[in-house]
Every structure is written in structure tokens, then in C-alpha cells.
Design a protein around this motif. Structure first.
Motif, PDB file in Angstrom:
ATOM      1  N   ASN A  93      48.904  40.489  38.659  1.00  0.00           N
ATOM      2  CA  ASN A  93      48.327  40.212  39.978  1.00  0.00           C
ATOM      3  C   ASN A  93      46.823  39.939  39.927  1.00  0.00           C
ATOM      4  O   ASN A  93      46.323  39.004  40.522  1.00  0.00           O
ATOM      5  N   GLY A  94      46.069  40.812  39.249  1.00  0.00           N
ATOM      6  CA  GLY A  94      44.630  40.603  39.141  1.00  0.00           C
ATOM      7  C   GLY A  94      43.864  40.846  40.429  1.00  0.00           C
ATOM      8  O   GLY A  94      42.734  40.382  40.590  1.00  0.00           O
ATOM      9  N   LEU A  95      44.452  41.588  41.366  1.00  0.00           N
ATOM     10  CA  LEU A  95      43.747  41.888  42.614  1.00  0.00           C
ATOM     11  C   LEU A  95      42.628  42.889  42.355  1.00  0.00           C
ATOM     12  O   LEU A  95      42.780  43.824  41.568  1.00  0.00           O
ATOM     13  N   LEU A  96      41.508  42.707  43.036  1.00  0.00           N
ATOM     14  CA  LEU A  96      40.395  43.642  42.924  1.00  0.00           C
ATOM     15  C   LEU A  96      40.658  44.832  43.839  1.00  0.00           C
ATOM     16  O   LEU A  96      40.838  44.677  45.048  1.00  0.00           O
ATOM     17  N   THR A  97      40.686  46.014  43.264  1.00  0.00           N
ATOM     18  CA  THR A  97      41.148  47.202  43.989  1.00  0.00           C
ATOM     19  C   THR A  97      40.204  47.649  45.096  1.00  0.00           C
ATOM     20  O   THR A  97      40.620  48.346  46.016  1.00  0.00           O
ATOM     21  N   ASP A  98      38.915  47.252  45.005  1.00  0.00           N
ATOM     22  CA  ASP A  98      37.974  47.693  46.037  1.00  0.00           C
ATOM     23  C   ASP A  98      37.827  46.678  47.152  1.00  0.00           C
ATOM     24  O   ASP A  98      36.978  46.834  48.037  1.00  0.00           O
TER      25      ASP A  98
END
Length: 268
Positions: A93-98
């Protein structure tokens, strides 16, 4: 339509190495514009390496890779410009968690497009709505299920309206229902937006039904290139082993080539 314009992706005599080891050799491939191509094969056979050549992450040792009629460039500036036309859905996914779901989708728009904030927010809402997730705009990745996170990542990959979409194992880690949602989305978005889609996967049964073209990678090269129906009908021992999930056969386990392995075949 001239042959040069009919194909979104062309590989001619391509050899790809990693760490001094040949991963793929003598690769010839044509992917038609507006088609969905499934690149299948066992784990570790070079499927993701093929995608790396399309994005310019990995330059071929030999041969040429073209995307929409142009060779994949080597310079950083030209590569950045080319990549604006390629959407990539990563396996993780590579989503930025913040960042929230909406902020993740907005990221490529903020990076590459100078848009008034109301227009940007409208586009983000449209992209999330396209994957059925407009109501999760304010949620963070940790608050999303695996399938929802994958769909947010898909919305982000589509943010710049790329004509070419690359999917690297999009079904990994998803349950059957979430997998069905993702494959349905890929098919619907590809058709409605006129995208060219290349799906790297080892999930044969889920991927083949939505594909126009099936490519099988094994033993260091392309061993099949044809329609899903031709693949299903093939009696080649290597292809039968892969489709049936048999541990013994021409495709060695853990990528150790075996003497007498089947030679590449191609559908008419």
C-alpha cells in the motif's frame, strides 16, 4: 491504428539483472493500449522486476523498454516526468501512517500539480468516491481494514489520472471478499477510464477473469503470452504445473533451475 500507437508498452530483447545475477532474459512483450494484462508466475521469478523496468527503477542490461512509444529515459528529470503518467499500486500500500486517507490521496496532487485548494479537495473526494470510500476521508490508515487501505492506495495511484496503471500483487494479504472488490474495481476503472493496466500476481483464479492478455514468467523469461482462454487450454507441462499448483514439474521450487526444463512457449 499503426502498430507503434497500438501498444502502451513494448519490450524488445530485454535482459534485466539484479546484484550481478540475470533475472530475466530475451524478454519480448507487447501490451495493447486500453487492455488489462495479467503477469503471472511463481514467487521470485521476476514479475516485479519487470514492473521496475517499466518505471525506470531498473535499467535493462540489453534491449529496449518503451512506454507509449517512448524509450524509458535514464535521466532523473525525464524519469520524473514520465512517471507522472504511470500509477503504481504497491503490494504494501505505501500509505503514510500520519496522514489521513484524504491527505494520502492528495499527496501526489500537492507534489505535482498547482491547484487551488477547493479544486484539490474536490479531486480527492472524486478519487475516494471512485473506489467507494468517500466516507473514510478523515480516517488514518490504522483505522482502515486491509481492503479499505488497498482501495485508498488505489485512489492515490489514480490521483494524477495516469493512462498506465501497474499493480504489484494487489491481492496479497486480502480475504476473498476484499480480493473480489479489488479485482472488480480494477476492471471497472480500467474500462471506464480507458486505462492500460498491468497486474503482477500469483493469484491466478482471481486475476485471469478480468484480463485480456495473460503472460507467464518462469525460469528466467516469458514462457507464455496469449489470452486467458489459451492459457487455460494449454497442455504444456510447465503451464499445467503452475495452474494446478503442483510442487513437482518443470518450474523448480525456490527458483533453482533444473536441467531439462520446458522451453518457452507462446500462444498463436
Amino acid at each position: 491504428m499503426p502498430a507503434s500507437n497500438a501498444n502502451a508498452v513494448v519490450l524488445d530483447g530485454v535482459r534485466l539483472d539484479r546484484g550481478g545475477r540475470v533475472i530475466l532474459r530475451d524478454v519480448d512483450l507487447r501490451v495493447a493500449r486500453g487492455s488489462i494484462t495479467a503477469v503471472l508466475g511463481p514467487s521470485g521469478t521476476g514479475k516485479s522486476t519487470l514492473l521496475a523496468a517499466l518505471t525506470g527503477e531498473l535499467a535493462p542490461v540489453a534491449g529496449q523498454v518503451q512506454v507509449f512509444g517512448q524509450p524509458v529515459p535514464r535521466s532523473a528529470r525525464a524519469l520524473l516526468e514520465m512517471r507522472k503518467g504511470i500509477g503504481v499500486l504497491l503490494q504494501g500500500n505505501g500509505l503514510l501512517t500520519d496522514l489521513t486517507a484524504a491527505e494520502n490521496v492528495a499527496l501526489p496532487l500537492r507534489t505535482h500539480a498547482r491547484l487551488p485548494e477547493p479544486v484539490l479537495q474536490r479531486l480527492v473526494a472524486m478519487k475516494l468516491n471512485a473506489v467507494g470510500l468517500r466516507d473514510v476521508a478523515g480516517l488514518y490508515p490504522r483505522e482502515l481494514s486491509g481492503g479499505m487501505a488497498r482501495r485508498v492506495a488505489l485512489a492515490r495511484a489514480l490521483a494524477l489520472d495516469p493512462p498506465l496503471m501497474l499493480y504489484d500483487e494487489p491481492l496479497t494479504g486480502l480475504d476473498p471478499i476484499a480480493s473480489g472488490v479489488i479485482t472488480s474495481l480494477i476492471r471497472r476503472l480500467s474500462r471506464s477510464l480507458g486505462l492500460t493496466s498491468i497486474i503482477v500476481s500469483h493469484h491466478v483464479r482471481e486475476t485471469l477473469p478480468i484480463a485480456d492478455q495473460a503472460v507467464v514468467v518462469a525460469n528466467g523469461g516469458i514462457v507464455f503470452d496469449g489470452t486467458p482462454a489459451q492459457l487455460e487450454a494449454s497442455e504444456d507441462p510447465l503451464l499445467r504445473q503452475f495452474l494446478r499448483g503442483e510442487p513437482d514439474g518443470p518450474i523448480p521450487f525456490e527458483g533453482n533451475p533444473r536441467a531439462g526444463a520446458s522451453t518457452p512457449v507462446e500462444a498463436a
